[in-house]
Design an enzyme around this catalytic site. Structure first.
Site, PDB file in Angstrom:
ATOM      1  CE  LYS A   1      -4.139  -2.142   2.173  1.00  0.00           C
ATOM      2  NZ  LYS A   1      -4.524  -2.643   3.496  1.00  0.00           N
TER       3      LYS A   1
ATOM      4  CB  VAL B   1      -2.974 -10.563   6.035  1.00  0.00           C
ATOM      5  CG1 VAL B   1      -3.598  -9.437   6.857  1.00  0.00           C
ATOM      6  CG2 VAL B   1      -3.235 -10.580   4.556  1.00  0.00           C
TER       7      VAL B   1
END
Length: 447
Positions: free
Chosen positions: A69, A261
């Protein structure tokens, strides 16, 4: 074996300390991520000089997931500018989980580019043209951050796409507010593919170090983004990168960071280093349990908190040469003393400054010969740096090289590995040049 291996020793020590932690579990809502080895644990650090250090499974491949991101946000800022990107994505902490519905009342803007809703919009903002499709831009840009070409793990992409209904729902909800500039299906597909880009912890440390170095990759020396873009990304990482745990992270660790994650975690010491960890078991916020613990311990032990006053980059090592190149070297001594290297340092020595000194020691000395370490202009050495220098000098001499230290203030203390004249043995009126010359003569065999 080299003096700078003391940095590797520090990473290995962190790995040994936290490898036995059993809390958390790998992400299982993406089936392919559930197959990750829960015992894998790697750490990597890249300095502003492009020196790379690692321990454990630092070369094990895994997918970026949300660690992508900040780098895609950097690409969007570079292409469109802060004002245009801010029309579509905010920069405020959401205080919520990574996949929460965090949309600004009245505008529908996602809270920030680090949560999924904001990342989907940010990815959609990347220009998409026939000559250069948006995802090709993303893959190329992230490869420049990493310093090598990257690829996509197609199995993880397929697994993520098959189970990504919540992200699709977020995209349609954002589209209903008018703040998604492309078709939701295309936006989410591109986002899933971005998350499935494959990296290692060493890659991530290099990517983080590029942000730390103001947008310049310290390994390749290529400017990837502007200093202003890098600063903006770090600001959002500091306040939003760890989701609803961002405030506690900034308080305790004090470094801009981003988790994913798949078990990846990066942290950035501006103008100092980039560091990354990989360990799949996650905590309740979706961050790596071992990675979080290791970076918190590292920050505390080495005084890396952003609010502390770091040494200026490039200001520590002021000279790397040979003794006969010193202006004070008498011409009659030069042939013999030319076999001796000289490394001079200045200012206050902390963790990052000690790394520069150790690396300079390894690189100095003609043909791996003896070296004088000149600490005449050093004003202070903290306890962490002192231990690193002791360890590094011990490794240096264990490798068969000889060293001497000019340390008139006795900042380094007794160094068992350094048996040569220290400069303190010279008369009190002796100059710095006299001390260095005396050490060089001793190492060259003249005394």
């Amino acid at each position: 074996m080299s003096a700078a291996d003391a940095v590797t020793d520090s990473l290995a020590g962190l790995r040994d300390r936290f490898a036995a932690v059993r809390e958390g579990r790998p992400a299982d809502y993406i089936p392919q991520l559930a197959l990750a080895d829960p015992d894998a644990f790697g750490l990597a650090l890249v300095s502003m000089d492009g020196h790379r250090y690692s321990a454990g499974e630092a070369e094990a491949p895994f997918t970026l997931q949300s660690v992508s991101k900040p780098f895609v946000y950097a690409l969007a800022l570079s292409a469109l500018g802060l004002d245009e990107v801010s029309r579509w994505v905010g920069a405020e902490p959401s205080g919520e989980a990574f996949n929460a519905i965090s949309l600004e009342p009245g505008t529908g803007r996602p809270a920030n580019a680090m949560v999924n809703a904001g990342a989907i919009v940010t990815t959609a903002l990347v220009p998409d043209t026939p000559d250069e499709p948006a995802f090709d831009r993303i893959l190329h840009c992230l490869g420049r951050f990493a310093g090598r070409g990257l690829d996509v793990d197609e199995e993880v992409f397929a697994s993520e796409s098959a189970t990504g209904d919540r992200n699709r729902a977020l995209a349609y909800l954002i589209r209903s507010t008018g703040t998604l500039p492309v078709d939701p299906v295309r936006a989410v597909d591109r986002y899933f593919r971005q998350c499935a880009i494959r990296v290692t912890a060493v890659d991530l440390a290099t990517m983080a170090a590029t942000l730390a170095y103001g947008g310049v990759n310290p390994v390749t020396r290529e400017r990837v983004v502007s200093a202003e873009v890098a600063a903006g990304v770090l600001a959002v990482m500091a306040t939003c990168g760890m989701y609803d745990g961002s405030g506690d992270w900034l308080l305790r660790v004090g470094l801009p960071a981003k988790s994913g994650v798949s078990g990846g975690l990066i942290a950035v010491g501006p103008a100092r280093f980039g560091v990354a960890t990989y360990s799949p078991p996650l905590d309740a916020t979706g961050g790596s349990v071992r990675g979080h613990a290791a970076l918190e311990a590292m920050s505390r032990r080495y005084g890396l908190h952003l609010m502390l006053n770091p040494a200026l980059p490039g200001s520590t090592v002021t000279l790397v040469t040979t003794a006969d190149d010193l202006p004070s070297a008498p011409s009659g001594e030069r042939g013999l003393r030319g076999r001796v290297g000289v490394v001079a340092a200045q200012g206050a020595i902390d963790f990052t400054a000690a790394e520069r000194v150790l690396y300079a020691l390894d690189e100095s000395g003609p043909d791996g010969g003896p070296v004088v370490l000149d600490l005449h202009d050093v004003t202070a050495i903290d306890s962490v740096a002192r231990g690193m220098l002791h360890n590094g000098l011990a490794r240096f001499t264990a490798d068969g090289r000889r060293a001497a230290v000019v340390d008139p203030k006795d900042l380094l203390g007794p160094v068992d590995a350094v048996r040569e004249r220290t400069g303190r043995d010279l008369p009190r009126h002796a100059t710095r040049e006299d001390a260095v010359a005396g050490c060089a003569r001793a190492l060259a065999g003249e005394d």
